[in-house]
Design a protein around this motif. Structure first.
Motif, short mmCIF file in Angstrom:
data_model
loop_
_atom_site.label_atom_id
_atom_site.label_comp_id
_atom_site.label_asym_id
_atom_site.label_seq_id
_atom_site.Cartn_x
_atom_site.Cartn_y
_atom_site.Cartn_z
N SER A 105 0.76 -1.15 0.08
CA SER A 105 -0.08 -0.13 -0.16
C SER A 105 0.92 1.23 0.03
CB SER A 105 -1.08 -0.07 1.18
OG SER A 105 -1.72 1.20 1.31
N THR A 125 6.57 8.57 9.64
CA THR A 125 6.59 8.56 11.01
C THR A 125 7.89 8.33 11.50
OG1 THR A 125 4.41 7.79 11.18
CG2 THR A 125 5.60 7.44 12.79
N VAL A 173 3.25 6.81 4.90
CA VAL A 173 3.08 7.24 6.38
C VAL A 173 3.77 6.61 7.13
CG1 VAL A 173 1.25 6.95 8.41
CG2 VAL A 173 0.35 7.63 5.88
N ILE A 174 4.28 5.39 7.17
CA ILE A 174 5.23 4.63 7.82
C ILE A 174 6.67 5.13 7.77
CG2 ILE A 174 6.50 2.46 8.35
CD1 ILE A 174 4.04 1.17 7.62
N VAL A 208 0.04 4.36 0.30
CA VAL A 208 0.05 5.51 1.35
C VAL A 208 0.48 5.02 2.59
CG1 VAL A 208 -1.81 6.36 2.64
CG2 VAL A 208 -1.99 6.17 0.08
N LYS A 209 0.29 3.80 3.04
CA LYS A 209 0.76 3.10 4.29
C LYS A 209 2.16 3.29 4.28
CE LYS A 209 0.58 -1.29 6.70
NZ LYS A 209 0.03 -2.62 6.78
N GLU A 210 2.85 2.81 3.20
CA GLU A 210 4.28 2.97 3.10
C GLU A 210 4.74 4.48 3.30
OE1 GLU A 210 6.76 0.36 2.88
OE2 GLU A 210 5.25 -0.98 2.74
#
Length: 63
Positions: free
Chosen positions: A15, A25, A21-22, A17-19
């Motif tokens: 994903s 962070t 965001v991670i 978007v998930k990558e």
């Protein structure tokens, strides 16, 4: 000849978007730790020079 069918878990791609965001962070956490390290070092240097100006310490070895 018919073989039995085995149910496999379907693999999904990463994903995006998930990558992102991670990554953001982890980058912010690492940057915050690095900044805290530098603030601590800056505080130590400032304290050293303050003590040097007050004459509490000396950089010349006593004989």
């Amino acid at each position: 000849m018919a073989g039995s069918r085995i149910a496999h878990a379907t693999l999904k791609g990463p994903s995006v978007v998930k990558e992102i965001v991670i990554g953001i962070t982890l980058g912010l956490c690492a940057g915050g730790l690095w900044k805290m390290h530098h603030w601590n070092e800056q505080r130590k240097v400032r304290a050293f020079y303050d003590m040097l100006e007050k004459g509490e310490i000396s950089v010349v070895a006593e004989e």
